[in-house]
Design a protein around this motif. Sequence first.
Motif, mmCIF file in Angstrom:
data_model
loop_
_atom_site.group_PDB
_atom_site.id
_atom_site.type_symbol
_atom_site.label_atom_id
_atom_site.label_comp_id
_atom_site.label_asym_id
_atom_site.label_seq_id
_atom_site.Cartn_x
_atom_site.Cartn_y
_atom_site.Cartn_z
ATOM 1 N N PHE A 44 35.587 16.251 -29.795
ATOM 2 C CA PHE A 44 34.222 15.797 -29.109
ATOM 3 C C PHE A 44 34.439 15.684 -27.489
ATOM 4 N N HIS A 45 33.478 15.434 -26.905
ATOM 5 C CA HIS A 45 33.601 15.495 -25.388
ATOM 6 C C HIS A 45 33.065 14.278 -24.767
ATOM 7 N N GLN A 46 33.829 13.976 -23.818
ATOM 8 C CA GLN A 46 33.639 12.438 -22.879
ATOM 9 C C GLN A 46 32.159 12.339 -22.828
ATOM 10 N N ASP A 51 29.542 9.956 -33.113
ATOM 11 C CA ASP A 51 28.967 10.197 -34.559
ATOM 12 C C ASP A 51 30.045 10.252 -35.798
ATOM 13 N N ALA A 52 31.341 10.407 -35.498
ATOM 14 C CA ALA A 52 32.592 10.484 -36.393
ATOM 15 C C ALA A 52 33.832 10.092 -35.804
ATOM 16 N N ALA A 53 34.810 9.760 -36.634
ATOM 17 C CA ALA A 53 36.210 9.471 -36.371
ATOM 18 C C ALA A 53 36.797 10.739 -37.127
ATOM 19 N N ILE A 86 36.554 4.238 -31.503
ATOM 20 C CA ILE A 86 36.066 3.402 -30.399
ATOM 21 C C ILE A 86 34.694 3.444 -30.264
ATOM 22 N N ALA A 87 34.109 4.798 -30.213
ATOM 23 C CA ALA A 87 32.764 5.103 -29.993
ATOM 24 C C ALA A 87 31.738 4.681 -31.047
ATOM 25 N N ARG A 94 31.501 8.731 -25.666
ATOM 26 C CA ARG A 94 32.928 8.923 -25.926
ATOM 27 C C ARG A 94 33.572 8.652 -24.695
ATOM 28 N N THR A 95 34.843 7.995 -24.921
ATOM 29 C CA THR A 95 35.546 7.596 -23.689
ATOM 30 C C THR A 95 36.458 8.643 -23.127
ATOM 31 N N ALA A 96 36.756 9.554 -23.860
ATOM 32 C CA ALA A 96 37.558 10.770 -23.352
ATOM 33 C C ALA A 96 37.130 12.053 -24.121
ATOM 34 N N THR A 97 37.683 13.248 -23.914
ATOM 35 C CA THR A 97 37.526 14.511 -24.588
ATOM 36 C C THR A 97 38.848 14.753 -25.385
ATOM 37 N N VAL A 98 38.760 15.045 -26.657
ATOM 38 C CA VAL A 98 39.840 15.456 -27.691
ATOM 39 C C VAL A 98 39.789 16.933 -27.801
#
Length: 155
Positions: A44-46, A51-53, A86-87, A94-98
């Motif tokens: 996911f992107h910041q 929508d998911a963990a 968290i989101a 999202r607080t960050a990009t993973v």
Amino acid sequence: MASIKDEVDLLRRIPLFANVEPHRLKLLAFTSERVRFEAGQELFHQGDPGDAAYVIISGSAEVVVDTQDGELAVATLDKNAFVGEIAILCDVPRTATVRAVGQLETLKIMKDHFLRMVAEFPEMAVEIMRVLAQRLSRTTAELTEARNRLGGAAG
């Protein structure tokens, strides 16, 4: 193809789910999906809606945040890490990009399923609070240490 038992065993290794009863983890495993990512592919992107963990099954991922000076890598996540909660818990972007470092296999838990589990099983909510409080404590300690280093360097 992994069995539900394999997925339950995987979830049990995650601190967040370690004390949840097996039959409840079966329900979560049944509603989750295995997703594979190639190197450089984003989970996911910041700024995106949550929508998911994800639970990392194998491989590793990097956590990066956008700054004025470009991307800054802030963490690396390995097997059994749980990310993206968290989101979905706070209903914030999202607080960050993973991003996958190499080949990455995850278990994707959709927001609705995760929130339903939390609502139906209070012990899971307590464990979530415990894990998030530990993360906050660790982050506060790291920020204090960074501030002290910067203060020492400025003096």
